[in-house]
Scaffold this motif. Sequence first.
Motif, PDB file in Angstrom:
ATOM      1  N   THR A 156       0.866  -1.171   0.000  1.00  0.00           N
ATOM      2  CA  THR A 156       0.000   0.000   0.000  1.00  0.00           C
ATOM      3  C   THR A 156       0.907   1.227   0.000  1.00  0.00           C
ATOM      4  O   THR A 156       1.983   1.218   0.610  1.00  0.00           O
ATOM      5  CB  THR A 156      -0.934   0.020   1.223  1.00  0.00           C
ATOM      6  N   ALA A 157       0.482   2.285  -0.692  1.00  0.00           N
ATOM      7  CA  ALA A 157       1.337   3.459  -0.882  1.00  0.00           C
ATOM      8  C   ALA A 157       1.422   4.349   0.355  1.00  0.00           C
ATOM      9  O   ALA A 157       2.453   4.975   0.589  1.00  0.00           O
ATOM     10  CB  ALA A 157       0.843   4.276  -2.072  1.00  0.00           C
ATOM     11  N   ASP A 158       0.355   4.394   1.153  1.00  0.00           N
ATOM     12  CA  ASP A 158       0.369   5.311   2.293  1.00  0.00           C
ATOM     13  C   ASP A 158       1.112   4.734   3.498  1.00  0.00           C
ATOM     14  O   ASP A 158       2.139   5.240   3.913  1.00  0.00           O
ATOM     15  CB  ASP A 158      -1.052   5.737   2.671  1.00  0.00           C
ATOM     16  N   ILE A 159       0.617   3.690   4.073  1.00  0.00           N
ATOM     17  CA  ILE A 159       1.278   2.982   5.175  1.00  0.00           C
ATOM     18  C   ILE A 159       1.691   1.642   4.592  1.00  0.00           C
ATOM     19  O   ILE A 159       0.833   0.872   4.172  1.00  0.00           O
ATOM     20  CB  ILE A 159       0.332   2.773   6.372  1.00  0.00           C
ATOM     21  N   PRO A 160       2.985   1.349   4.506  1.00  0.00           N
ATOM     22  CA  PRO A 160       3.407   0.141   3.789  1.00  0.00           C
ATOM     23  C   PRO A 160       2.937  -1.169   4.434  1.00  0.00           C
ATOM     24  O   PRO A 160       3.449  -1.599   5.453  1.00  0.00           O
ATOM     25  CB  PRO A 160       4.933   0.232   3.778  1.00  0.00           C
ATOM     26  N   GLU A 161       1.903  -1.742   3.837  1.00  0.00           N
ATOM     27  CA  GLU A 161       1.402  -3.066   4.198  1.00  0.00           C
ATOM     28  C   GLU A 161       1.497  -3.923   2.945  1.00  0.00           C
ATOM     29  O   GLU A 161       1.119  -3.476   1.856  1.00  0.00           O
ATOM     30  CB  GLU A 161      -0.054  -3.000   4.674  1.00  0.00           C
ATOM     31  N   LEU A 162       1.976  -5.136   3.092  1.00  0.00           N
ATOM     32  CA  LEU A 162       2.121  -6.027   1.949  1.00  0.00           C
ATOM     33  C   LEU A 162       0.753  -6.471   1.446  1.00  0.00           C
ATOM     34  O   LEU A 162      -0.066  -6.973   2.210  1.00  0.00           O
ATOM     35  CB  LEU A 162       2.952  -7.253   2.345  1.00  0.00           C
ATOM     36  N   ILE A 163       0.516  -6.268   0.140  1.00  0.00           N
ATOM     37  CA  ILE A 163      -0.748  -6.700  -0.471  1.00  0.00           C
ATOM     38  C   ILE A 163      -0.564  -8.091  -1.065  1.00  0.00           C
ATOM     39  O   ILE A 163      -1.286  -9.022  -0.724  1.00  0.00           O
ATOM     40  CB  ILE A 163      -1.205  -5.722  -1.573  1.00  0.00           C
ATOM     41  N   CYS A 164       0.406  -8.219  -1.977  1.00  0.00           N
ATOM     42  CA  CYS A 164       0.643  -9.501  -2.628  1.00  0.00           C
ATOM     43  C   CYS A 164       1.979  -9.475  -3.362  1.00  0.00           C
ATOM     44  O   CYS A 164       2.638  -8.437  -3.438  1.00  0.00           O
ATOM     45  CB  CYS A 164      -0.480  -9.853  -3.598  1.00  0.00           C
ATOM     46  N   VAL A 165       2.339 -10.620  -3.911  1.00  0.00           N
ATOM     47  CA  VAL A 165       3.523 -10.747  -4.751  1.00  0.00           C
ATOM     48  C   VAL A 165       3.066 -11.316  -6.092  1.00  0.00           C
ATOM     49  O   VAL A 165       2.372 -12.328  -6.133  1.00  0.00           O
ATOM     50  CB  VAL A 165       4.582 -11.679  -4.111  1.00  0.00           C
ATOM     51  N   SER A 166       3.443 -10.631  -7.158  1.00  0.00           N
ATOM     52  CA  SER A 166       3.134 -11.091  -8.507  1.00  0.00           C
ATOM     53  C   SER A 166       4.371 -11.791  -9.058  1.00  0.00           C
ATOM     54  O   SER A 166       5.451 -11.202  -9.087  1.00  0.00           O
ATOM     55  CB  SER A 166       2.758  -9.899  -9.388  1.00  0.00           C
ATOM     56  N   LYS A 167       4.228 -13.044  -9.452  1.00  0.00           N
ATOM     57  CA  LYS A 167       5.352 -13.799 -10.014  1.00  0.00           C
ATOM     58  C   LYS A 167       5.173 -13.862 -11.520  1.00  0.00           C
ATOM     59  O   LYS A 167       4.258 -14.506 -12.019  1.00  0.00           O
ATOM     60  CB  LYS A 167       5.420 -15.183  -9.396  1.00  0.00           C
ATOM     61  N   ILE A 168       6.048 -13.144 -12.228  1.00  0.00           N
ATOM     62  CA  ILE A 168       5.963 -13.043 -13.682  1.00  0.00           C
ATOM     63  C   ILE A 168       7.027 -13.947 -14.296  1.00  0.00           C
ATOM     64  O   ILE A 168       8.185 -13.898 -13.903  1.00  0.00           O
ATOM     65  CB  ILE A 168       6.174 -11.585 -14.137  1.00  0.00           C
ATOM     66  N   THR A 169       6.615 -14.780 -15.247  1.00  0.00           N
ATOM     67  CA  THR A 169       7.542 -15.699 -15.902  1.00  0.00           C
ATOM     68  C   THR A 169       7.364 -15.634 -17.414  1.00  0.00           C
ATOM     69  O   THR A 169       6.325 -15.218 -17.911  1.00  0.00           O
ATOM     70  CB  THR A 169       7.320 -17.155 -15.448  1.00  0.00           C
ATOM     71  N   LYS A 170       8.423 -16.051 -18.105  1.00  0.00           N
ATOM     72  CA  LYS A 170       8.369 -16.144 -19.562  1.00  0.00           C
ATOM     73  C   LYS A 170       8.640 -17.589 -19.932  1.00  0.00           C
ATOM     74  O   LYS A 170       9.670 -18.157 -19.569  1.00  0.00           O
ATOM     75  CB  LYS A 170       9.424 -15.229 -20.190  1.00  0.00           C
ATOM     76  N   ASN A 171       7.716 -18.215 -20.649  1.00  0.00           N
ATOM     77  CA  ASN A 171       7.888 -19.621 -21.002  1.00  0.00           C
ATOM     78  C   ASN A 171       8.783 -19.752 -22.237  1.00  0.00           C
ATOM     79  O   ASN A 171       9.215 -18.754 -22.826  1.00  0.00           O
ATOM     80  CB  ASN A 171       6.537 -20.318 -21.189  1.00  0.00           C
ATOM     81  N   GLU A 172       9.027 -20.976 -22.643  1.00  0.00           N
ATOM     82  CA  GLU A 172       9.935 -21.250 -23.760  1.00  0.00           C
ATOM     83  C   GLU A 172       9.438 -20.682 -25.090  1.00  0.00           C
ATOM     84  O   GLU A 172      10.232 -20.395 -25.977  1.00  0.00           O
ATOM     85  CB  GLU A 172      10.167 -22.757 -23.891  1.00  0.00           C
ATOM     86  N   SER A 173       8.137 -20.519 -25.243  1.00  0.00           N
ATOM     87  CA  SER A 173       7.597 -19.970 -26.494  1.00  0.00           C
ATOM     88  C   SER A 173       7.565 -18.440 -26.489  1.00  0.00           C
ATOM     89  O   SER A 173       7.094 -17.822 -27.441  1.00  0.00           O
ATOM     90  CB  SER A 173       6.202 -20.532 -26.772  1.00  0.00           C
ATOM     91  N   GLY A 174       8.031 -17.826 -25.398  1.00  0.00           N
ATOM     92  CA  GLY A 174       8.127 -16.369 -25.328  1.00  0.00           C
ATOM     93  C   GLY A 174       6.924 -15.658 -24.739  1.00  0.00           C
ATOM     94  O   GLY A 174       6.858 -14.444 -24.741  1.00  0.00           O
ATOM     95  N   MET A 175       5.973 -16.426 -24.213  1.00  0.00           N
ATOM     96  CA  MET A 175       4.757 -15.833 -23.640  1.00  0.00           C
ATOM     97  C   MET A 175       4.983 -15.470 -22.169  1.00  0.00           C
ATOM     98  O   MET A 175       5.430 -16.297 -21.379  1.00  0.00           O
ATOM     99  CB  MET A 175       3.612 -16.832 -23.749  1.00  0.00           C
ATOM    100  N   LEU A 176       4.661 -14.220 -21.814  1.00  0.00           N
ATOM    101  CA  LEU A 176       4.757 -13.775 -20.427  1.00  0.00           C
ATOM    102  C   LEU A 176       3.435 -14.046 -19.714  1.00  0.00           C
ATOM    103  O   LEU A 176       2.359 -13.834 -20.274  1.00  0.00           O
ATOM    104  CB  LEU A 176       5.047 -12.276 -20.353  1.00  0.00           C
ATOM    105  N   SER A 177       3.526 -14.523 -18.473  1.00  0.00           N
ATOM    106  CA  SER A 177       2.336 -14.739 -17.658  1.00  0.00           C
ATOM    107  C   SER A 177       2.666 -14.367 -16.216  1.00  0.00           C
ATOM    108  O   SER A 177       3.826 -14.241 -15.854  1.00  0.00           O
ATOM    109  CB  SER A 177       1.872 -16.196 -17.740  1.00  0.00           C
ATOM    110  N   TYR A 178       1.638 -14.179 -15.412  1.00  0.00           N
ATOM    111  CA  TYR A 178       1.857 -13.841 -14.005  1.00  0.00           C
ATOM    112  C   TYR A 178       0.855 -14.587 -13.135  1.00  0.00           C
ATOM    113  O   TYR A 178      -0.184 -15.039 -13.584  1.00  0.00           O
ATOM    114  CB  TYR A 178       1.762 -12.327 -13.776  1.00  0.00           C
ATOM    115  N   ARG A 179       1.251 -14.682 -11.866  1.00  0.00           N
ATOM    116  CA  ARG A 179       0.399 -15.317 -10.856  1.00  0.00           C
ATOM    117  C   ARG A 179       0.483 -14.456  -9.606  1.00  0.00           C
ATOM    118  O   ARG A 179       1.572 -14.147  -9.127  1.00  0.00           O
ATOM    119  CB  ARG A 179       0.915 -16.728 -10.574  1.00  0.00           C
ATOM    120  N   LEU A 180      -0.659 -14.037  -9.090  1.00  0.00           N
ATOM    121  CA  LEU A 180      -0.692 -13.221  -7.887  1.00  0.00           C
ATOM    122  C   LEU A 180      -0.768 -14.130  -6.656  1.00  0.00           C
ATOM    123  O   LEU A 180      -1.609 -15.019  -6.594  1.00  0.00           O
ATOM    124  CB  LEU A 180      -1.894 -12.272  -7.901  1.00  0.00           C
TER     125      LEU A 180
END
Length: 94
Positions: free
Chosen positions: A63-87
Amino acid sequence: MGSYRRAKKEDCMRSSKKVMSIGIGSVNDSFESLRRMCNDKSNELIKSLDLNAGEEMEVVFWTADIPELICVSKITKNESGMLSYRLDFTLSTL
């Protein structure tokens, strides 16, 4: 004289996981609203990121005002070049 191990070139060149930190929303926003914001920002990021195949990046959302962790987004690129993410909301402090 103590033992000394010279670093190998491979040790220095081994790619480490990339990490980015983003402040978004407020602690007063609903969790659903924050979830949408994180999803929208992750969609925006995968359009502009340049990762190698098999490479992973973690984007930590706070959060921008008081820093509280919301989530972590894990972004990966597969062998075919497609980017994806998981929250991942399991570490959230809200």
